[in-house]
Design a protein around this motif. Structure first.
Motif, PDB file in Angstrom:
ATOM      1  N   GLN A  72       9.900 -47.979 -63.811  1.00  0.00           N
ATOM      2  CA  GLN A  72       9.459 -47.797 -62.428  1.00  0.00           C
ATOM      3  C   GLN A  72       9.100 -49.140 -61.797  1.00  0.00           C
ATOM      4  O   GLN A  72       9.379 -49.392 -60.625  1.00  0.00           O
ATOM      5  N   LEU A  73       8.471 -50.010 -62.586  1.00  0.00           N
ATOM      6  CA  LEU A  73       8.153 -51.347 -62.099  1.00  0.00           C
ATOM      7  C   LEU A  73       9.423 -52.097 -61.732  1.00  0.00           C
ATOM      8  O   LEU A  73       9.485 -52.774 -60.697  1.00  0.00           O
ATOM      9  N   GLY A  74      10.452 -51.983 -62.558  1.00  0.00           N
ATOM     10  CA  GLY A  74      11.718 -52.641 -62.255  1.00  0.00           C
ATOM     11  C   GLY A  74      12.314 -52.158 -60.947  1.00  0.00           C
ATOM     12  O   GLY A  74      12.830 -52.959 -60.146  1.00  0.00           O
ATOM     13  N   ALA A  75      12.255 -50.851 -60.699  1.00  0.00           N
ATOM     14  CA  ALA A  75      12.762 -50.311 -59.442  1.00  0.00           C
ATOM     15  C   ALA A  75      11.967 -50.848 -58.254  1.00  0.00           C
ATOM     16  O   ALA A  75      12.527 -51.145 -57.193  1.00  0.00           O
ATOM     17  N   LEU A  76      10.659 -50.991 -58.426  1.00  0.00           N
ATOM     18  CA  LEU A  76       9.822 -51.555 -57.366  1.00  0.00           C
ATOM     19  C   LEU A  76      10.188 -53.014 -57.108  1.00  0.00           C
ATOM     20  O   LEU A  76      10.314 -53.436 -55.948  1.00  0.00           O
ATOM     21  N   LEU A  77      10.374 -53.797 -58.158  1.00  0.00           N
ATOM     22  CA  LEU A  77      10.731 -55.208 -57.996  1.00  0.00           C
ATOM     23  C   LEU A  77      12.063 -55.356 -57.267  1.00  0.00           C
ATOM     24  O   LEU A  77      12.223 -56.237 -56.413  1.00  0.00           O
ATOM     25  N   ALA A  78      13.009 -54.485 -57.599  1.00  0.00           N
ATOM     26  CA  ALA A  78      14.307 -54.538 -56.924  1.00  0.00           C
ATOM     27  C   ALA A  78      14.166 -54.227 -55.439  1.00  0.00           C
ATOM     28  O   ALA A  78      14.795 -54.882 -54.594  1.00  0.00           O
ATOM     29  N   GLU A  79      13.356 -53.242 -55.110  1.00  0.00           N
ATOM     30  CA  GLU A  79      13.185 -52.872 -53.709  1.00  0.00           C
ATOM     31  C   GLU A  79      12.450 -53.964 -52.942  1.00  0.00           C
ATOM     32  O   GLU A  79      12.753 -54.204 -51.759  1.00  0.00           O
ATOM     33  N   MET A  80      11.497 -54.633 -53.583  1.00  0.00           N
ATOM     34  CA  MET A  80      10.808 -55.737 -52.921  1.00  0.00           C
ATOM     35  C   MET A  80      11.781 -56.869 -52.604  1.00  0.00           C
ATOM     36  O   MET A  80      11.658 -57.536 -51.571  1.00  0.00           O
ATOM     37  N   ARG A  81      12.741 -57.089 -53.475  1.00  0.00           N
ATOM     38  CA  ARG A  81      13.753 -58.113 -53.194  1.00  0.00           C
ATOM     39  C   ARG A  81      14.567 -57.725 -51.961  1.00  0.00           C
ATOM     40  O   ARG A  81      14.811 -58.565 -51.080  1.00  0.00           O
ATOM     41  N   LEU A  82      15.005 -56.473 -51.883  1.00  0.00           N
ATOM     42  CA  LEU A  82      15.767 -56.022 -50.721  1.00  0.00           C
ATOM     43  C   LEU A  82      14.935 -56.112 -49.446  1.00  0.00           C
ATOM     44  O   LEU A  82      15.441 -56.484 -48.378  1.00  0.00           O
ATOM     45  N   LEU A  83      13.658 -55.785 -49.561  1.00  0.00           N
ATOM     46  CA  LEU A  83      12.769 -55.878 -48.399  1.00  0.00           C
ATOM     47  C   LEU A  83      12.646 -57.326 -47.937  1.00  0.00           C
ATOM     48  O   LEU A  83      12.677 -57.613 -46.732  1.00  0.00           O
ATOM     49  N   GLY A  84      12.516 -58.241 -48.875  1.00  0.00           N
ATOM     50  CA  GLY A  84      12.432 -59.652 -48.514  1.00  0.00           C
ATOM     51  C   GLY A  84      13.679 -60.133 -47.793  1.00  0.00           C
ATOM     52  O   GLY A  84      13.601 -60.895 -46.812  1.00  0.00           O
ATOM     53  N   ALA A 236       7.106 -46.889 -50.277  1.00  0.00           N
ATOM     54  CA  ALA A 236       6.578 -47.578 -49.101  1.00  0.00           C
ATOM     55  C   ALA A 236       7.471 -48.758 -48.723  1.00  0.00           C
ATOM     56  O   ALA A 236       7.764 -48.985 -47.539  1.00  0.00           O
ATOM     57  N   ALA A 237       7.929 -49.502 -49.728  1.00  0.00           N
ATOM     58  CA  ALA A 237       8.811 -50.637 -49.457  1.00  0.00           C
ATOM     59  C   ALA A 237      10.125 -50.168 -48.842  1.00  0.00           C
ATOM     60  O   ALA A 237      10.666 -50.815 -47.937  1.00  0.00           O
ATOM     61  N   VAL A 238      10.645 -49.043 -49.325  1.00  0.00           N
ATOM     62  CA  VAL A 238      11.873 -48.478 -48.750  1.00  0.00           C
ATOM     63  C   VAL A 238      11.651 -48.111 -47.289  1.00  0.00           C
ATOM     64  O   VAL A 238      12.489 -48.416 -46.418  1.00  0.00           O
ATOM     65  N   ASP A 239      10.534 -47.458 -46.995  1.00  0.00           N
ATOM     66  CA  ASP A 239      10.241 -47.058 -45.615  1.00  0.00           C
ATOM     67  C   ASP A 239      10.160 -48.269 -44.690  1.00  0.00           C
ATOM     68  O   ASP A 239      10.694 -48.232 -43.560  1.00  0.00           O
ATOM     69  N   ILE A 240       9.494 -49.326 -45.146  1.00  0.00           N
ATOM     70  CA  ILE A 240       9.360 -50.522 -44.316  1.00  0.00           C
ATOM     71  C   ILE A 240      10.724 -51.174 -44.102  1.00  0.00           C
ATOM     72  O   ILE A 240      11.075 -51.576 -42.983  1.00  0.00           O
ATOM     73  N   ARG A 241      11.505 -51.288 -45.159  1.00  0.00           N
ATOM     74  CA  ARG A 241      12.833 -51.902 -45.029  1.00  0.00           C
ATOM     75  C   ARG A 241      13.705 -51.105 -44.066  1.00  0.00           C
ATOM     76  O   ARG A 241      14.385 -51.689 -43.204  1.00  0.00           O
ATOM     77  N   GLU A 242      13.690 -49.786 -44.196  1.00  0.00           N
ATOM     78  CA  GLU A 242      14.497 -48.972 -43.298  1.00  0.00           C
ATOM     79  C   GLU A 242      14.009 -49.083 -41.857  1.00  0.00           C
ATOM     80  O   GLU A 242      14.811 -49.061 -40.917  1.00  0.00           O
TER      81      GLU A 242
END
Length: 283
Positions: A72-84, A236-242
């Protein structure tokens, strides 16, 4: 009531919580970490190549429950990269200004990393004297904006700055610029030598530090709830990115505010569920 709330939190995330398959299981690329040097090289390459979801592959897992949470942490790290990436594409002017502010802060001797800013804002001292009221909130806000804009900026330098100082056979300490990570206790790396283990080296999360060990996950249920927290942050990161990509979020400052609002409620609810489950299990 507490048990019902805790059960509700668990049920809310069970549908997608542990069905995530780490991407490294689907990829041909292999990252060797059979020596301390290879461990550092693998970590640095994962960051540089955008394979941040694979970083948990290099983290020591005590059991399968912890390994699932690390997924789950890995999935979060990946999404944070996309958000950045989305933040940099959508708000280049604000990102450039943020970098200039960071450079100016560094020139004044102020902390520029996320943890450094949070720690500096929370602790009274010379670094905080003379600051205007509200400075602590400004510091935290700046830290979160920096996280959104460049979540892995510091780690991009890991190849040149991160090392492992071997202490004993199969045990080492993580060093950054020749200084221990997370002083005064430090953060370690170790070799898997138990029961005919692989012999690979792993980063060891500091779960047994005096101020962490009392509340760290130990049971399968506790790790499950910790994974739920990772999932909530990822959502939350997905929502912000979208929101950024759709244009409904129009600035980096607005993204920072939205992130706080989006993360706050589920984090508080999961914290209550974890606390109750921790009490029921006797700590």
């Amino acid at each position: 009531m507490w048990k019902a709330l805790a059960a509700g939190i668990v049920v809310a995330v069970v549908a997608g919580l542990f069905v995530i398959v780490p991407r490294w299981q689907e990829r041909p690329r292999q990252y060797s970490h059979g020596t301390p040097e290879e461990l550092v090289e693998a970590f640095a390459t994962m960051v540089e190549e955008g394979d941040v979801d694979r970083i948990p592959e290099l983290i020591w897992a005590e059991d399968e429950a912890m390994r699932q949470t690390l997924a789950q942490l890995g999935a979060l790290l990946a999404e944070m990269r996309l958000l950045g990436l989305s933040v940099n594409d959508a708000f280049p002017g604000e990102v450039d200004r943020l970098r200039r502010e960071a450079e100016e802060a560094a020139a004044r001797g102020e902390a520029t990393s996320l943890l450094g800013r949070l720690g500096q804002s929370a602790m009274p001292g010379r670094g905080n004297r003379g600051r205007r009221p509200g400075g602590q909130g400004d510091s935290i806000n700046l830290a979160i904006r920096a996280l959104l804009a460049s979540p892995y900026e510091t780690l991009d330098e890991a190849r040149d700055r991160l090392t492992v100082l071997e202490i004993n056979e199969g045990l080492g300490g993580l060093m950054w610029d020749g200084q221990m990570v997370l002083p005064p206790f430090g953060m370690s790396a170790k070799q898997d030598l138990l029961d005919g283990g692989s012999g690979d080296w792993y980063i060891v999360l500091p779960l047994d530090l005096p101020f962490v060990s009392r509340y760290r996950p130990r049971t399968e249920q506790q790790w499950f709830i910790a994974g739920a927290l990772m999932q909530a942050w990822r959502n939350a990161a997905v929502d912000i990115r979208e929101g950024i990509e759709s244009g409904s979020i129009g600035s980096l400052s607005e993204a920072t505010s939205e992130l706080g609002a989006t993360v706050g409620v589920p984090t508080a609810m999961i914290a209550v569920a974890y606390s109750k489950q921790f009490e029921d299990s006797g700590g």
